[in-house]
Structures are given as structure tokens and as C-alpha cells.
Design a protein around this motif. Sequence first.
Motif, mmCIF file in Angstrom:
data_model
loop_
_atom_site.group_PDB
_atom_site.id
_atom_site.type_symbol
_atom_site.label_atom_id
_atom_site.label_comp_id
_atom_site.label_asym_id
_atom_site.label_seq_id
_atom_site.Cartn_x
_atom_site.Cartn_y
_atom_site.Cartn_z
ATOM 1 N N LYS A 187 -13.856 -0.360 9.135
ATOM 2 C CA LYS A 187 -12.819 0.247 8.255
ATOM 3 C C LYS A 187 -12.254 -0.760 7.425
ATOM 4 O O LYS A 187 -11.886 -1.704 7.971
ATOM 5 N N LEU A 188 -12.206 -0.577 6.089
ATOM 6 C CA LEU A 188 -11.728 -1.326 5.143
ATOM 7 C C LEU A 188 -10.914 -0.409 4.215
ATOM 8 O O LEU A 188 -11.739 0.086 3.229
ATOM 9 N N GLU A 189 -9.719 -0.339 3.915
ATOM 10 C CA GLU A 189 -9.017 0.685 2.948
ATOM 11 C C GLU A 189 -7.913 0.139 2.302
ATOM 12 O O GLU A 189 -7.220 -0.483 3.052
ATOM 13 N N VAL A 190 -7.651 0.332 1.014
ATOM 14 C CA VAL A 190 -6.738 -0.390 0.504
ATOM 15 C C VAL A 190 -5.747 0.992 0.218
ATOM 16 O O VAL A 190 -6.014 1.854 -0.356
ATOM 17 N N ASN A 191 -4.466 0.722 0.491
ATOM 18 C CA ASN A 191 -3.447 1.747 0.162
ATOM 19 C C ASN A 191 -2.476 0.977 -0.791
ATOM 20 O O ASN A 191 -1.530 0.329 -0.471
ATOM 21 N N ASN A 192 -2.663 1.338 -2.170
ATOM 22 C CA ASN A 192 -1.936 0.780 -3.211
ATOM 23 C C ASN A 192 -1.228 1.911 -3.994
ATOM 24 O O ASN A 192 -1.688 2.451 -4.896
ATOM 25 N N ASP B 271 5.161 5.918 -8.680
ATOM 26 C CA ASP B 271 6.060 6.945 -8.538
ATOM 27 C C ASP B 271 6.210 7.309 -6.851
ATOM 28 O O ASP B 271 7.115 7.696 -6.122
ATOM 29 N N ASP B 272 4.980 6.797 -6.103
ATOM 30 C CA ASP B 272 5.019 7.142 -4.642
ATOM 31 C C ASP B 272 5.976 5.957 -3.826
ATOM 32 O O ASP B 272 6.098 6.266 -2.521
ATOM 33 N N GLY B 273 6.345 4.969 -4.637
ATOM 34 C CA GLY B 273 7.109 3.945 -3.971
ATOM 35 C C GLY B 273 6.266 3.067 -3.108
ATOM 36 O O GLY B 273 5.018 3.013 -3.211
ATOM 37 N N LEU B 274 7.147 2.294 -2.212
ATOM 38 C CA LEU B 274 6.345 1.140 -1.579
ATOM 39 C C LEU B 274 5.939 1.661 -0.104
ATOM 40 O O LEU B 274 6.429 2.474 0.004
ATOM 41 N N TYR C 271 12.765 -3.140 9.056
ATOM 42 C CA TYR C 271 11.483 -2.765 8.355
ATOM 43 C C TYR C 271 11.301 -3.649 6.964
ATOM 44 O O TYR C 271 12.141 -4.429 6.583
ATOM 45 N N LYS C 272 10.116 -3.751 6.624
ATOM 46 C CA LYS C 272 9.832 -4.416 5.345
ATOM 47 C C LYS C 272 8.958 -3.376 4.361
ATOM 48 O O LYS C 272 8.496 -2.313 4.953
ATOM 49 N N GLU C 273 8.859 -3.673 3.386
ATOM 50 C CA GLU C 273 8.384 -3.083 2.106
ATOM 51 C C GLU C 273 7.454 -3.601 1.479
ATOM 52 O O GLU C 273 7.619 -4.903 1.027
ATOM 53 N N PHE C 274 6.140 -3.216 1.088
ATOM 54 C CA PHE C 274 4.973 -3.909 0.407
ATOM 55 C C PHE C 274 4.627 -2.832 -0.691
ATOM 56 O O PHE C 274 4.281 -1.444 -0.735
ATOM 57 N N PRO C 275 3.992 -3.442 -1.711
ATOM 58 C CA PRO C 275 3.360 -2.518 -2.888
ATOM 59 C C PRO C 275 1.942 -2.134 -2.418
ATOM 60 O O PRO C 275 1.411 -1.269 -3.084
ATOM 61 N N CYS C 276 1.172 -2.992 -1.432
ATOM 62 C CA CYS C 276 0.010 -2.712 -1.226
ATOM 63 C C CYS C 276 -0.308 -2.987 0.401
ATOM 64 O O CYS C 276 0.096 -4.083 0.636
ATOM 65 N N VAL C 277 -0.882 -2.251 1.050
ATOM 66 C CA VAL C 277 -1.583 -2.534 2.162
ATOM 67 C C VAL C 277 -2.922 -2.413 2.484
ATOM 68 O O VAL C 277 -3.630 -1.671 1.671
ATOM 69 N N LEU C 278 -3.502 -3.068 3.272
ATOM 70 C CA LEU C 278 -4.921 -2.958 3.456
ATOM 71 C C LEU C 278 -5.197 -2.659 5.178
ATOM 72 O O LEU C 278 -4.554 -3.140 5.931
ATOM 73 N N TYR C 279 -5.969 -1.477 5.329
ATOM 74 C CA TYR C 279 -6.281 -1.041 6.768
ATOM 75 C C TYR C 279 -7.644 -1.641 6.972
ATOM 76 O O TYR C 279 -8.510 -1.560 6.527
#
Length: 360
Positions: free
Chosen positions: A287-292, A296-299, A310-318
Motif C-alpha cells: 500500500k502506498l497512499e498520500v493523504n494530502n 479546508d479540511d485542515g492538517l 500531538y503533531k500536525e502535518f499538511p501531508c502524510v503517506l501511508y
Amino acid sequence: MLLSSSSLPSKQDSWPVLPHLNRLTSIARRNKLQVSLAQIKKQQTQHVLILNSLSGEVSTTTSTGKLRVAYQGVPGAYSEFAAKTAWPDCITVPCRVLTDAITAVETGRADGAVLPAESTKEGTALQNYGLLLRHDVSIVQELNLFVHYCLLAIPGVKKGELKRVISHPMALAQCNRTLARLGLDCESVEDTAGAVKLLLSHKMLDTAAIASSRAASLYGLNILAHGLQDESWNVTRFLILSRVPRIMWENRFRIKTSMVVAHHNETLTLLLKVLSAFSSRNINLTKLEVNNPSKDDGLVMMLDVQGGFYKEFPCVLYVDFEGSMADQKVKDAIAEISKSPVFIRILGCYAADPNIYGLQ
Ligand SMILES: O=C(O)C(=O)Cc1ccccc1
């Protein structure tokens, strides 16, 4: 305190203990327990290690010795079936929402929780993954379920009398085309079996529910149509979460690891780095998925389980890949990715399940 093996039913043996020692000791410390390395090593012949607390805070089983698995929904929900398929002897704990099920695991009120993670038609359930990131739980098992949807109504109601259909959002999405053809309005409710109960409690005569045939027989509803899913091949992947990571130490089974790579920089560059780190070592990605998310949806919010904040990120990769955290090449790949300014969290190491289980 004692460190004991649990009776978690498992199709697999085998997990390297040492890579998880730090995590085990930190859980133990947090619960004011003492962990002895000798004890852990002695337990290596057991399948699974679970911390038990004499204070009861991390109690892992009921007085009957059965494991408790929390799921979102009421009896007859697909997640309940997933729990029973994964751990046949477990006691299932219905919860109103998924957060309640995950929190039950985190606080020790349940030993496991079921998370619907992705489906063949809709892909990753990003909202559910988002919940996983915000809690201190680990994936210990995966399970693929063939999901067959039925159209259920109160006895006596005819198909032509229906105006509306209610169900879990995943069920509605997977039956989207069929429902449009039938000309029915859709409304989301918490879970599929809950939709059935709602029909009954409100005596809804113009509304149907999408749920399993098991839910129909449990609550006495009529099945007006079978196989409502748009795609005939309709599989949902469920993840079983536990508070303590499962520890594999033998490579008798194909092991998979799930991780999340979060960052603040250029997504494409990171994606290439991740691909190169794994492909150069011949590690298969499953699996390789970008959640960007959009602005409007926030971090994306993620719990740093080591730091406890907690940490906040604009983008994560699964990223899911074949291999365990005990494999040197996996360690090397992760070390290579870690050279970039990223935050990595291992979501779990578990036996890959090649089966697809059926439920009507
Ligand atoms: O609502 C349910 O029955 C669930 O368990 C959630 C769900 C819904 C549809 C497919 C998979 C899981």
C-alpha cells in the motif's frame, strides 16, 4: 506487575521481541510496572506478549479469560463479524462510534478494536485512518471480508413503496450506482445493523436499510434484494487494533508492517525517496497512499506515542510493506527515509492474511 502471554487466538506464531522492547518498557513505565528482560526472553516461546497490570488498569481479559473486542455498531454489523472471524472466542463490545471503540482499547476496557480500513471500491477510509493516528494503539491483525449487501425492510413493505435508504456511509458508497438506479434517497447512520434497528424503532415504512442477511434474521426484517454492491468483487479490509504491539520473532509467516510517514515539504520528492528506499532493497510495498487534505479540511493530526503529544502535518503517506521491523533491510530502508525531515510512526507489524472471508 507481570508480563504474561495472552490467549489471543492467532493464526501465526513468531515475532522478534527485541525491536518492541522499548515500546513495551515505555507502556510498562507509564503504568508503573516493572519489566524484566529475562521475563520477556522467557516468554519468547509464547505467541503474543501482553502486559498485564495488577492494578487492573491494563487488564487484558475478562474473568472468563475471553478477550473483549470493541467495534462500531450493534450486533449484526460487519465489524462484529470481522471481530468474531479474527478472534472466534472473543466477547464483542458494541460501541456507538469508532472513536469509542478505539478509546476502549487505549484505556484497557477492551483488548482489541475493529477498524474498517479500506475497500476495493472506495479505497482507504481516510477518516478511520485519521482516528488510528490520533490514538496510542497498534495494528495486530488484518482481515479481508467479502461484503455482500442486502436491501432490508419491515415485513409487508414492498420495494415500490420505498423512498429512502439508510446505512453506514461505506455501505451507501459501495452501492451508490445501484441506489441511483432504484431512485432512492440516501441517508447515513452510524452502522448497517443500527440502520435496521432504526427502521424498526421508528416503524419506517418508506425506508429500507442496507445491511447483512445476518442483521435481517437477527432483527426479523425482510430481504427485498441481494447483492446491492456496485462491484461484484467487494472486499473490505479490516484492521484489528490492540494497545500493545504484537511481537513476531520467527519468519514462518509472511509479515507485513504498516507505517505512516508525515512531513511538511514536497510530497513528490518524499514519495520518490520512499519508493527508492524500498525498491532498492527489494521490499514489496502493499500500500502506498498520500493523504494530502485540502486547506479546508485542515492538517492531519498524529499522536507521537513516544513523546505523548500531538503533531500536525499538511501531508502524510501511508505505507504498508512486506517484512517486519526485525529485518535489517527494513531497518535500513526506514533509516534512509529518516534522513529526510519526516516523522515516522510504525502502526503495526502483523501476519499478512491471504484469505478473504465471506459474509452474506
Ligand atoms: O456498519 C457496519 O456494519 C460496519 O461494521 C461498518 C462497515 C460498513 C460497511 C462495510 C464495512 C464496514
